[in-house]
Design a protein around this motif. Sequence first.
Motif: not given
Length: 83
Positions: A28-35, A37-45
């Motif tokens: 989940l942490m890696v997926e959050d980081f990837a999102s 990087l991919n511009g799907k989200r602006r900041e980490l949870v």
Amino acid sequence: MPAGKHRDHPRPALIEIVEFEAVDQYQLMVEDFASVLNGKRRELVFPLESSLGNQLVIDKILASSDGRVPHALHESPATRQSS
């Protein structure tokens, strides 16, 4: 839940048991980081500042468990540096 006593501390403490579904937290942490990087989200949870705060709490718990004087858990890194 009723108050309980820890074997090493005479004061009662409120105990709460919270159950969660099993997850792979590292995935989940890696997926959050990837999102991010991919511009799907602006900041980490959980930003890196949260990690520092968590580590400070863990350090204080470990320091208290080895017989040293207990520390205030609400102390911030900025407060520590100024004292």
